[in-house]
Write a protein that holds these residues in place. Structure first.
Motif, PDB file in Angstrom:
ATOM      1  N   ALA A   4       0.815  -1.280   0.107  1.00 16.02           N
ATOM      2  CA  ALA A   4      -0.121   0.107  -0.049  1.00 16.02           C
ATOM      3  C   ALA A   4       0.940   1.353   0.073  1.00 16.02           C
ATOM      4  N   THR A   5       2.093   1.140  -0.153  1.00 12.28           N
ATOM      5  CA  THR A   5       3.011   2.289  -0.222  1.00 12.28           C
ATOM      6  C   THR A   5       3.117   2.809  -1.708  1.00 12.28           C
ATOM      7  N   ASP A   6       2.719   2.200  -2.490  1.00 11.45           N
ATOM      8  CA  ASP A   6       3.242   2.594  -3.943  1.00 11.45           C
ATOM      9  C   ASP A   6       1.961   2.298  -4.850  1.00 11.45           C
ATOM     10  N   GLY A   7       2.096   2.753  -6.133  1.00  8.74           N
ATOM     11  CA  GLY A   7       1.454   2.343  -7.200  1.00  8.74           C
ATOM     12  C   GLY A   7      -0.146   2.185  -7.202  1.00  8.74           C
ATOM     13  N   ILE A   8      -0.665   0.822  -7.542  1.00  6.97           N
ATOM     14  CA  ILE A   8      -2.301   0.574  -7.428  1.00  6.97           C
ATOM     15  C   ILE A   8      -2.480   0.369  -5.940  1.00  6.97           C
ATOM     16  N   GLY A   9      -1.704  -0.298  -5.104  1.00  6.72           N
ATOM     17  CA  GLY A   9      -2.114  -0.302  -3.721  1.00  6.72           C
ATOM     18  C   GLY A   9      -2.267   0.933  -3.004  1.00  6.72           C
ATOM     19  N   GLU A  53       9.471   4.507   5.895  1.00 10.88           N
ATOM     20  CA  GLU A  53       9.452   5.867   5.537  1.00 10.88           C
ATOM     21  C   GLU A  53       8.354   5.990   4.547  1.00 10.88           C
ATOM     22  N   LYS A  54       8.225   5.152   3.540  1.00  8.41           N
ATOM     23  CA  LYS A  54       6.934   5.057   2.853  1.00  8.41           C
ATOM     24  C   LYS A  54       5.885   4.970   3.260  1.00  8.41           C
ATOM     25  N   GLY A  55       5.999   4.183   4.279  1.00  6.73           N
ATOM     26  CA  GLY A  55       4.473   3.654   4.939  1.00  6.73           C
ATOM     27  C   GLY A  55       3.844   4.810   5.666  1.00  6.73           C
ATOM     28  N   ASP A  79       8.558  -7.486   5.346  1.00  5.03           N
ATOM     29  CA  ASP A  79       9.147  -8.136   3.948  1.00  5.03           C
ATOM     30  C   ASP A  79       8.443  -9.317   3.595  1.00  5.03           C
ATOM     31  N   LEU A  80       7.309  -9.062   2.517  1.00  8.47           N
ATOM     32  CA  LEU A  80       6.399 -10.003   2.240  1.00  8.47           C
ATOM     33  C   LEU A  80       7.151 -11.175   1.540  1.00  8.47           C
ATOM     34  N   SER A  81       8.313 -10.982   1.204  1.00  7.70           N
ATOM     35  CA  SER A  81       8.887 -12.161   0.409  1.00  7.70           C
ATOM     36  C   SER A  81       9.479 -13.202   1.619  1.00  7.70           C
ATOM     37  N   ASN A  95      -4.730  -8.615  -1.349  1.00  9.13           N
ATOM     38  CA  ASN A  95      -3.376  -9.106  -1.418  1.00  9.13           C
ATOM     39  C   ASN A  95      -2.806  -8.457  -2.972  1.00  9.13           C
ATOM     40  N   ASN A  96      -1.958  -7.274  -2.676  1.00  8.38           N
ATOM     41  CA  ASN A  96      -1.617  -6.590  -3.960  1.00  8.38           C
ATOM     42  C   ASN A  96      -0.057  -6.339  -4.072  1.00  8.38           C
ATOM     43  N   ALA A  97       0.736  -6.573  -3.168  1.00  8.13           N
ATOM     44  CA  ALA A  97       2.066  -6.251  -2.957  1.00  8.13           C
ATOM     45  C   ALA A  97       2.641  -7.343  -4.136  1.00  8.13           C
ATOM     46  N   ALA A 118       9.093 -16.094 -14.575  1.00 11.28           N
ATOM     47  CA  ALA A 118       8.834 -16.374 -13.320  1.00 11.28           C
ATOM     48  C   ALA A 118       7.586 -15.480 -12.777  1.00 11.28           C
ATOM     49  N   TYR A 119       7.464 -14.302 -13.296  1.00 13.08           N
ATOM     50  CA  TYR A 119       6.517 -13.208 -12.958  1.00 13.08           C
ATOM     51  C   TYR A 119       5.197 -14.000 -13.366  1.00 13.08           C
ATOM     52  N   CYS A 120       5.043 -14.346 -14.808  1.00  5.21           N
ATOM     53  CA  CYS A 120       3.847 -14.787 -15.372  1.00  5.21           C
ATOM     54  C   CYS A 120       3.306 -16.050 -14.698  1.00  5.21           C
ATOM     55  N   PHE A 180      -2.476  -2.845 -17.727  1.00  6.17           N
ATOM     56  CA  PHE A 180      -1.084  -2.160 -18.011  1.00  6.17           C
ATOM     57  C   PHE A 180      -1.089  -0.780 -17.043  1.00  6.17           C
ATOM     58  N   VAL A 181      -0.502  -0.595 -16.072  1.00  3.73           N
ATOM     59  CA  VAL A 181      -0.606   0.647 -15.378  1.00  3.73           C
ATOM     60  C   VAL A 181       0.777   0.989 -15.152  1.00  3.73           C
ATOM     61  N   ASP A 182       1.019   2.471 -15.211  1.00  3.42           N
ATOM     62  CA  ASP A 182       2.365   2.886 -15.340  1.00  3.42           C
ATOM     63  C   ASP A 182       2.740   3.125 -13.743  1.00  3.42           C
ATOM     64  N   THR A 183       3.471   2.226 -13.236  1.00  2.00           N
ATOM     65  CA  THR A 183       3.765   2.373 -11.577  1.00  2.00           C
ATOM     66  C   THR A 183       5.303   1.912 -11.649  1.00  2.00           C
ATOM     67  N   ASN A 184       5.826   1.864 -10.249  1.00  3.83           N
ATOM     68  CA  ASN A 184       7.053   1.449 -10.181  1.00  3.83           C
ATOM     69  C   ASN A 184       7.471   0.250 -10.324  1.00  3.83           C
TER      70      ASN A 184
HETATM   71  N1  LIG Z   1       1.716  -1.937 -13.003  1.00  7.35           N
HETATM   72  C1  LIG Z   1       1.140  -3.026 -13.693  1.00  7.35           C
HETATM   73  O1  LIG Z   1       0.904  -2.789 -14.956  1.00  7.35           O
HETATM   74  C2  LIG Z   1       0.501  -4.150 -13.439  1.00  7.35           C
HETATM   75  C3  LIG Z   1      -0.342  -5.129 -14.178  1.00  7.35           C
HETATM   76  C4  LIG Z   1      -0.575  -6.500 -13.826  1.00  7.35           C
HETATM   77  C5  LIG Z   1      -0.570  -6.497 -12.476  1.00  7.35           C
HETATM   78  N2  LIG Z   1       0.026  -5.748 -11.616  1.00  7.35           N
HETATM   79  C6  LIG Z   1       0.124  -6.224 -10.296  1.00  7.35           C
HETATM   80  O2  LIG Z   1      -0.425  -5.138  -9.438  1.00  7.35           O
HETATM   81  C7  LIG Z   1       0.239  -5.140  -8.196  1.00  7.35           C
HETATM   82  C8  LIG Z   1       0.748  -4.143  -7.738  1.00  7.35           C
HETATM   83  O3  LIG Z   1       1.832  -3.414  -8.479  1.00  7.35           O
HETATM   84  P1  LIG Z   1       2.246  -2.010  -8.888  1.00  7.35           P
HETATM   85  O4  LIG Z   1       2.149  -1.967 -10.397  1.00  7.35           O
HETATM   86  O5  LIG Z   1       1.425  -0.982  -8.225  1.00  7.35           O
HETATM   87  O6  LIG Z   1       3.626  -1.933  -8.565  1.00  7.35           O
HETATM   88  P2  LIG Z   1       4.485  -0.981  -7.411  1.00  7.35           P
HETATM   89  O7  LIG Z   1       4.134   0.380  -7.821  1.00  7.35           O
HETATM   90  O8  LIG Z   1       5.874  -1.587  -7.514  1.00  7.35           O
HETATM   91  O9  LIG Z   1       3.898  -1.400  -5.968  1.00  7.35           O
HETATM   92  C9  LIG Z   1       4.336  -2.409  -5.514  1.00  7.35           C
HETATM   93  C10 LIG Z   1       3.980  -2.566  -3.851  1.00  7.35           C
HETATM   94  O10 LIG Z   1       4.310  -3.768  -3.437  1.00  7.35           O
HETATM   95  C11 LIG Z   1       5.293  -3.492  -2.248  1.00  7.35           C
HETATM   96  N3  LIG Z   1       6.170  -4.548  -2.358  1.00  7.35           N
HETATM   97  C12 LIG Z   1       6.931  -5.262  -3.336  1.00  7.35           C
HETATM   98  N4  LIG Z   1       7.744  -6.241  -2.894  1.00  7.35           N
HETATM   99  C13 LIG Z   1       7.191  -6.173  -1.403  1.00  7.35           C
HETATM  100  C14 LIG Z   1       8.039  -6.936  -0.443  1.00  7.35           C
HETATM  101  N5  LIG Z   1       9.173  -7.983  -0.627  1.00  7.35           N
HETATM  102  N6  LIG Z   1       7.659  -6.772   0.909  1.00  7.35           N
HETATM  103  C15 LIG Z   1       6.573  -5.781   1.156  1.00  7.35           C
HETATM  104  N7  LIG Z   1       6.059  -5.121   0.130  1.00  7.35           N
HETATM  105  C16 LIG Z   1       6.631  -5.220  -1.112  1.00  7.35           C
HETATM  106  C17 LIG Z   1       6.006  -2.261  -2.752  1.00  7.35           C
HETATM  107  O11 LIG Z   1       6.810  -1.714  -1.931  1.00  7.35           O
HETATM  108  P3  LIG Z   1       7.921  -0.616  -1.937  1.00  7.35           P
HETATM  109  O12 LIG Z   1       6.971   0.588  -2.060  1.00  7.35           O
HETATM  110  O13 LIG Z   1       8.667  -0.616  -0.729  1.00  7.35           O
HETATM  111  O14 LIG Z   1       8.471  -0.742  -3.134  1.00  7.35           O
HETATM  112  C18 LIG Z   1       4.844  -1.291  -3.229  1.00  7.35           C
HETATM  113  O15 LIG Z   1       4.175  -0.900  -2.227  1.00  7.35           O
HETATM  114  C19 LIG Z   1       1.167  -6.499  -8.157  1.00  7.35           C
HETATM  115  O16 LIG Z   1       0.689  -7.545  -7.662  1.00  7.35           O
HETATM  116  C20 LIG Z   1       1.546  -6.520  -9.751  1.00  7.35           C
HETATM  117  O17 LIG Z   1       1.895  -7.934 -10.112  1.00  7.35           O
HETATM  118  C21 LIG Z   1       0.566  -4.951 -12.074  1.00  7.35           C
END
Ligand SMILES: NC(=O)c1ccc[n+]([C@@H]2O[C@H](COP(=O)([O-])OP(=O)(O)OC[C@H]3O[C@@H](n4cnc5c(N)ncnc54)[C@H](OP(=O)(O)O)[C@@H]3O)[C@@H](O)[C@H]2O)c1
Length: 279
Positions: free
Chosen positions: A11-16, A38-40, A62-64, A88-90, A163-165, A194-198
Protein backbone atom coordinates in the motif's frame (compact mmCIF):
# COMPACT_ATOMS: atom_id res chain seq x y z
CA UNK A 1 -19.43 -0.18 2.81
CA UNK A 2 -17.62 2.39 4.97
CA UNK A 3 -17.06 0.86 8.39
CA UNK A 4 -14.91 -2.10 7.48
CA UNK A 5 -11.38 -3.07 8.44
CA UNK A 6 -9.40 -3.59 5.27
CA UNK A 7 -5.79 -4.81 5.03
CA UNK A 8 -3.93 -3.78 1.88
CA UNK A 9 -0.47 -5.15 1.09
CA UNK A 10 1.92 -3.11 -1.03
CA UNK A 11 0.00 0.00 0.00
CA UNK A 12 3.04 2.28 -0.13
CA UNK A 13 3.05 2.76 -3.89
CA UNK A 14 1.30 2.29 -7.22
CA UNK A 15 -2.05 0.52 -7.41
CA UNK A 16 -2.02 -0.40 -3.71
CA UNK A 17 -1.55 3.20 -2.55
CA UNK A 18 -4.30 4.39 -4.88
CA UNK A 19 -6.67 1.64 -3.64
CA UNK A 20 -5.79 2.47 0.00
CA UNK A 21 -6.59 6.15 -0.59
CA UNK A 22 -9.97 5.51 -2.23
CA UNK A 23 -10.92 2.83 0.30
CA UNK A 24 -10.01 5.19 3.18
CA UNK A 25 -12.03 7.94 1.51
CA UNK A 26 -15.11 5.71 1.98
CA UNK A 27 -14.50 5.85 5.75
CA UNK A 28 -13.01 2.39 6.27
CA UNK A 29 -10.24 1.54 8.72
CA UNK A 30 -7.20 0.64 6.63
CA UNK A 31 -4.16 -1.42 7.58
CA UNK A 32 -1.37 -0.61 5.15
CA UNK A 33 1.38 -3.20 4.75
CA UNK A 34 4.78 -2.41 3.24
CA UNK A 35 8.46 -3.10 3.72
CA UNK A 36 9.66 0.49 3.91
CA UNK A 37 8.57 2.39 7.06
CA UNK A 38 9.40 5.84 5.61
CA UNK A 39 7.17 5.16 2.61
CA UNK A 40 4.55 3.78 5.01
CA UNK A 41 4.46 6.97 7.06
CA UNK A 42 4.40 9.09 3.91
CA UNK A 43 1.51 7.02 2.54
CA UNK A 44 -0.48 7.43 5.76
CA UNK A 45 0.16 11.20 5.81
CA UNK A 46 -0.92 11.54 2.21
CA UNK A 47 -4.06 9.39 2.67
CA UNK A 48 -5.04 11.21 5.83
CA UNK A 49 -4.59 14.68 4.28
CA UNK A 50 -6.47 13.71 1.09
CA UNK A 51 -9.37 11.92 2.82
CA UNK A 52 -9.56 13.28 6.38
CA UNK A 53 -9.60 9.64 7.53
CA UNK A 54 -7.01 8.84 10.19
CA UNK A 55 -8.19 5.32 10.96
CA UNK A 56 -4.92 4.13 9.43
CA UNK A 57 -2.17 1.82 10.66
CA UNK A 58 1.09 0.87 9.01
CA UNK A 59 2.54 -2.63 9.39
CA UNK A 60 6.12 -3.22 8.30
CA UNK A 61 6.97 -6.58 6.74
CA UNK A 62 9.14 -7.95 3.98
CA UNK A 63 6.52 -10.08 2.29
CA UNK A 64 9.09 -12.23 0.51
CA UNK A 65 9.78 -13.94 3.86
CA UNK A 66 7.41 -16.42 5.53
CA UNK A 67 8.83 -15.56 8.97
CA UNK A 68 7.89 -11.89 8.48
CA UNK A 69 4.43 -12.75 7.15
CA UNK A 70 3.82 -14.93 10.20
CA UNK A 71 4.91 -12.06 12.50
CA UNK A 72 2.72 -9.63 10.54
CA UNK A 73 -0.30 -11.94 10.84
CA UNK A 74 0.02 -11.98 14.63
CA UNK A 75 0.37 -8.16 14.69
CA UNK A 76 -2.79 -7.79 12.60
CA UNK A 77 -4.73 -10.22 14.81
CA UNK A 78 -3.56 -8.37 17.93
CA UNK A 79 -4.44 -4.96 16.50
CA UNK A 80 -7.93 -5.61 15.17
CA UNK A 81 -10.92 -7.42 16.62
CA UNK A 82 -12.11 -8.17 13.06
CA UNK A 83 -10.79 -8.07 9.51
CA UNK A 84 -13.35 -7.70 6.72
CA UNK A 85 -11.15 -7.59 3.66
CA UNK A 86 -7.64 -8.70 2.77
CA UNK A 87 -6.43 -7.09 -0.46
CA UNK A 88 -3.33 -8.99 -1.55
CA UNK A 89 -1.62 -6.55 -3.88
CA UNK A 90 2.13 -6.45 -3.09
CA UNK A 91 4.15 -7.89 -5.91
CA UNK A 92 6.94 -7.40 -8.37
CA UNK A 93 9.58 -9.09 -10.48
CA UNK A 94 13.34 -9.13 -10.28
CA UNK A 95 15.47 -8.78 -13.36
CA UNK A 96 18.01 -11.22 -11.92
CA UNK A 97 17.55 -14.39 -9.90
CA UNK A 98 17.42 -13.67 -6.17
CA UNK A 99 17.07 -16.43 -3.59
CA UNK A 100 15.67 -15.20 -0.28
CA UNK A 101 17.34 -15.99 3.05
CA UNK A 102 14.67 -18.72 3.38
CA UNK A 103 15.76 -20.37 0.13
CA UNK A 104 12.88 -19.37 -2.17
CA UNK A 105 13.13 -17.58 -5.50
CA UNK A 106 12.05 -14.05 -4.64
CA UNK A 107 9.38 -13.43 -7.30
CA UNK A 108 7.60 -16.68 -6.36
CA UNK A 109 8.07 -15.86 -2.66
CA UNK A 110 6.68 -12.31 -2.87
CA UNK A 111 3.95 -12.83 -5.44
CA UNK A 112 2.55 -16.23 -4.50
CA UNK A 113 3.90 -17.56 -1.19
CA UNK A 114 3.01 -14.21 0.34
CA UNK A 115 -0.62 -14.32 -0.87
CA UNK A 116 -0.96 -17.94 0.27
CA UNK A 117 0.64 -17.51 3.69
CA UNK A 118 -1.02 -14.24 4.70
CA UNK A 119 -4.46 -15.40 3.50
CA UNK A 120 -4.36 -18.78 5.20
CA UNK A 121 -2.96 -17.21 8.39
CA UNK A 122 -5.77 -14.64 8.50
CA UNK A 123 -8.58 -17.02 7.48
CA UNK A 124 -9.85 -17.44 11.06
CA UNK A 125 -10.17 -13.72 11.74
CA UNK A 126 -11.63 -13.14 8.26
CA UNK A 127 -14.22 -15.87 8.55
CA UNK A 128 -15.29 -14.62 11.99
CA UNK A 129 -17.08 -11.64 10.34
CA UNK A 130 -19.98 -12.06 7.98
CA UNK A 131 -19.34 -11.19 4.35
CA UNK A 132 -15.53 -11.04 4.51
CA UNK A 133 -13.49 -10.99 1.34
CA UNK A 134 -10.07 -11.81 -0.04
CA UNK A 135 -9.05 -9.94 -3.19
CA UNK A 136 -5.96 -11.07 -5.09
CA UNK A 137 -4.27 -8.78 -7.58
CA UNK A 138 -3.14 -11.05 -10.41
CA UNK A 139 -2.43 -10.16 -14.05
CA UNK A 140 -3.23 -11.09 -17.63
CA UNK A 141 0.49 -11.80 -17.81
CA UNK A 142 -0.60 -15.27 -16.67
CA UNK A 143 -1.99 -15.98 -20.16
CA UNK A 144 0.29 -18.46 -21.92
CA UNK A 145 2.18 -19.35 -18.73
CA UNK A 146 2.56 -22.93 -17.56
CA UNK A 147 4.16 -24.04 -14.32
CA UNK A 148 7.33 -26.11 -14.29
CA UNK A 149 7.18 -27.65 -10.81
CA UNK A 150 10.83 -28.74 -11.16
CA UNK A 151 11.99 -25.15 -11.47
CA UNK A 152 10.03 -23.30 -8.76
CA UNK A 153 13.16 -21.81 -7.24
CA UNK A 154 14.96 -21.33 -10.54
CA UNK A 155 17.06 -24.43 -9.97
CA UNK A 156 17.25 -24.96 -13.74
CA UNK A 157 17.44 -21.35 -14.86
CA UNK A 158 15.71 -18.02 -14.34
CA UNK A 159 13.69 -15.86 -16.68
CA UNK A 160 12.26 -12.83 -14.88
CA UNK A 161 9.25 -12.64 -17.21
CA UNK A 162 8.45 -16.37 -16.94
CA UNK A 163 8.80 -16.20 -13.15
CA UNK A 164 6.43 -13.23 -13.02
CA UNK A 165 3.82 -14.79 -15.36
CA UNK A 166 3.90 -18.11 -13.49
CA UNK A 167 3.46 -16.35 -10.14
CA UNK A 168 0.38 -14.55 -11.51
CA UNK A 169 -1.03 -17.84 -12.88
CA UNK A 170 -0.54 -19.28 -9.39
CA UNK A 171 -2.45 -16.29 -7.90
CA UNK A 172 -5.47 -17.19 -10.05
CA UNK A 173 -5.29 -20.94 -9.37
CA UNK A 174 -4.96 -20.21 -5.64
CA UNK A 175 -8.03 -17.93 -5.85
CA UNK A 176 -10.16 -20.57 -7.61
CA UNK A 177 -9.03 -23.38 -5.27
CA UNK A 178 -9.64 -21.38 -2.10
CA UNK A 179 -13.03 -20.15 -3.35
CA UNK A 180 -14.12 -23.77 -3.78
CA UNK A 181 -13.05 -24.56 -0.21
CA UNK A 182 -14.62 -21.50 1.45
CA UNK A 183 -18.26 -20.83 2.18
CA UNK A 184 -17.77 -17.98 4.65
CA UNK A 185 -15.28 -15.73 2.84
CA UNK A 186 -15.40 -14.74 -0.84
CA UNK A 187 -12.19 -14.88 -2.87
CA UNK A 188 -11.73 -13.14 -6.20
CA UNK A 189 -8.79 -12.16 -8.40
CA UNK A 190 -8.30 -9.33 -10.84
CA UNK A 191 -6.20 -7.90 -13.63
CA UNK A 192 -5.53 -4.17 -13.15
CA UNK A 193 -4.49 -3.65 -16.78
CA UNK A 194 -1.13 -2.24 -17.82
CA UNK A 195 -0.55 0.54 -15.36
CA UNK A 196 2.40 2.91 -15.28
CA UNK A 197 3.75 2.26 -11.76
CA UNK A 198 7.12 1.56 -10.15
CA UNK A 199 6.70 -2.17 -10.65
CA UNK A 200 10.10 -3.83 -10.95
CA UNK A 201 11.82 -0.65 -9.66
CA UNK A 202 15.26 0.03 -11.05
CA UNK A 203 16.27 -3.60 -10.89
CA UNK A 204 13.46 -4.66 -13.17
CA UNK A 205 14.11 -2.18 -15.92
CA UNK A 206 12.97 -4.72 -18.54
CA UNK A 207 9.58 -5.29 -16.87
CA UNK A 208 9.33 -1.55 -16.39
CA UNK A 209 9.87 -1.03 -20.13
CA UNK A 210 7.21 -3.64 -20.93
CA UNK A 211 4.76 -1.96 -18.53
CA UNK A 212 5.55 1.48 -20.00
CA UNK A 213 5.09 0.16 -23.53
CA UNK A 214 1.84 -1.55 -22.47
CA UNK A 215 0.54 1.53 -20.67
CA UNK A 216 1.12 3.62 -23.78
CA UNK A 217 -0.97 1.16 -25.78
CA UNK A 218 -3.73 0.66 -23.24
CA UNK A 219 -3.43 3.98 -21.40
CA UNK A 220 -4.51 2.95 -17.90
CA UNK A 221 -3.74 5.43 -15.16
CA UNK A 222 -3.07 4.33 -11.58
CA UNK A 223 -6.58 5.63 -10.73
CA UNK A 224 -8.11 3.36 -13.37
CA UNK A 225 -5.76 0.49 -12.54
CA UNK A 226 -7.07 0.40 -8.97
CA UNK A 227 -10.74 0.21 -10.06
CA UNK A 228 -11.31 -3.54 -9.65
CA UNK A 229 -9.29 -3.65 -6.39
CA UNK A 230 -11.59 -1.01 -4.89
CA UNK A 231 -14.75 -2.51 -6.40
CA UNK A 232 -14.06 -6.06 -5.21
CA UNK A 233 -13.02 -4.83 -1.75
CA UNK A 234 -15.98 -2.53 -1.14
CA UNK A 235 -18.94 -2.89 -3.50
CA UNK A 236 -22.17 -4.50 -2.30
CA UNK A 237 -22.68 -5.76 -5.87
CA UNK A 238 -20.08 -8.49 -5.35
CA UNK A 239 -20.90 -9.51 -1.79
CA UNK A 240 -21.90 -13.02 -2.90
CA UNK A 241 -19.52 -13.44 -5.82
CA UNK A 242 -16.56 -15.76 -5.33
CA UNK A 243 -14.00 -17.60 -7.45
CA UNK A 244 -14.04 -15.11 -10.33
CA UNK A 245 -11.41 -13.13 -12.23
CA UNK A 246 -12.17 -9.45 -12.93
CA UNK A 247 -10.99 -6.70 -15.25
CA UNK A 248 -12.50 -3.20 -15.23
CA UNK A 249 -14.97 -4.35 -12.52
CA UNK A 250 -16.41 -7.09 -14.72
CA UNK A 251 -15.81 -10.85 -14.51
CA UNK A 252 -13.72 -12.16 -17.40
CA UNK A 253 -12.29 -15.56 -18.34
CA UNK A 254 -8.74 -16.37 -17.35
CA UNK A 255 -6.50 -18.66 -19.42
CA UNK A 256 -7.54 -22.26 -20.14
CA UNK A 257 -4.59 -23.50 -18.09
CA UNK A 258 -5.82 -21.61 -15.04
CA UNK A 259 -8.95 -23.82 -14.80
CA UNK A 260 -6.96 -27.07 -14.47
CA UNK A 261 -7.97 -28.42 -11.05
CA UNK A 262 -5.01 -30.83 -10.88
CA UNK A 263 -2.71 -27.84 -11.17
CA UNK A 264 -4.68 -25.94 -8.48
CA UNK A 265 -4.07 -28.85 -6.12
CA UNK A 266 -0.37 -29.01 -7.00
CA UNK A 267 0.04 -25.26 -6.38
CA UNK A 268 -1.84 -25.58 -3.10
CA UNK A 269 0.30 -28.52 -1.89
CA UNK A 270 3.49 -26.78 -2.94
CA UNK A 271 2.64 -23.60 -1.00
CA UNK A 272 1.34 -25.54 1.98
CA UNK A 273 4.52 -27.55 2.21
CA UNK A 274 6.82 -24.48 1.95
CA UNK A 275 4.71 -22.69 4.55
CA UNK A 276 4.99 -25.68 6.89
CA UNK A 277 8.75 -26.06 6.35
CA UNK A 278 9.49 -22.36 6.86
CA UNK A 279 7.12 -21.58 9.75
N1 LIG B 1 1.56 -2.14 -13.08
C1 LIG B 1 1.03 -3.00 -13.90
O1 LIG B 1 0.96 -2.78 -15.11
C2 LIG B 1 0.46 -4.29 -13.39
C3 LIG B 1 -0.18 -5.14 -14.30
C4 LIG B 1 -0.74 -6.32 -13.84
C5 LIG B 1 -0.66 -6.65 -12.49
N2 LIG B 1 -0.01 -5.82 -11.63
C6 LIG B 1 0.03 -6.22 -10.21
O2 LIG B 1 -0.39 -5.14 -9.40
C7 LIG B 1 0.19 -5.27 -8.10
C8 LIG B 1 0.74 -3.93 -7.67
O3 LIG B 1 1.77 -3.57 -8.57
P1 LIG B 1 2.14 -2.05 -8.93
O4 LIG B 1 2.17 -1.98 -10.41
O5 LIG B 1 1.32 -1.09 -8.17
O6 LIG B 1 3.66 -2.02 -8.45
P2 LIG B 1 4.46 -0.99 -7.49
O7 LIG B 1 4.13 0.41 -7.82
O8 LIG B 1 5.89 -1.43 -7.58
O9 LIG B 1 3.89 -1.32 -6.05
C9 LIG B 1 4.15 -2.57 -5.46
C10 LIG B 1 3.93 -2.46 -3.99
O10 LIG B 1 4.29 -3.74 -3.40
C11 LIG B 1 5.27 -3.52 -2.39
N3 LIG B 1 6.19 -4.64 -2.29
C12 LIG B 1 6.92 -5.22 -3.28
N4 LIG B 1 7.68 -6.21 -2.77
C13 LIG B 1 7.44 -6.25 -1.44
C14 LIG B 1 7.94 -7.01 -0.36
N5 LIG B 1 8.87 -7.96 -0.54
N6 LIG B 1 7.47 -6.77 0.88
C15 LIG B 1 6.55 -5.80 1.10
N7 LIG B 1 6.05 -5.02 0.13
C16 LIG B 1 6.49 -5.24 -1.12
C17 LIG B 1 6.00 -2.27 -2.85
O11 LIG B 1 6.71 -1.74 -1.75
P3 LIG B 1 7.85 -0.57 -1.94
O12 LIG B 1 7.07 0.70 -1.92
O13 LIG B 1 8.74 -0.76 -0.77
O14 LIG B 1 8.53 -0.86 -3.25
C18 LIG B 1 4.81 -1.40 -3.32
O15 LIG B 1 4.13 -0.85 -2.23
C19 LIG B 1 1.22 -6.39 -8.20
O16 LIG B 1 0.67 -7.57 -7.66
C20 LIG B 1 1.43 -6.55 -9.71
O17 LIG B 1 1.83 -7.84 -10.07
C21 LIG B 1 0.54 -4.64 -12.04
Amino acid sequence: MGNKTIIITGATDGIGLEAATKIAALGNQVGLVGRNPEKGIKAMESISSLTGNDKLNFFQADLSLISEINKLSVEIENKYSKVDVLLNNAGGANKNKIITSEGLEQTFATNQMNYFTLTTNLMDILSASKGSRVVNVASNAHIGASINFDNINAEKGYSFWKAYCISKLMNIMFTYRLAEMQDKVTINALHPGFVDTNIGGNEGSVIKRIVKFGSKLFARTVENGADSSIYLSTSDEVENISGKYFFKCKPIKSSKASYDKNQWNKVWSLCESYKEQLS
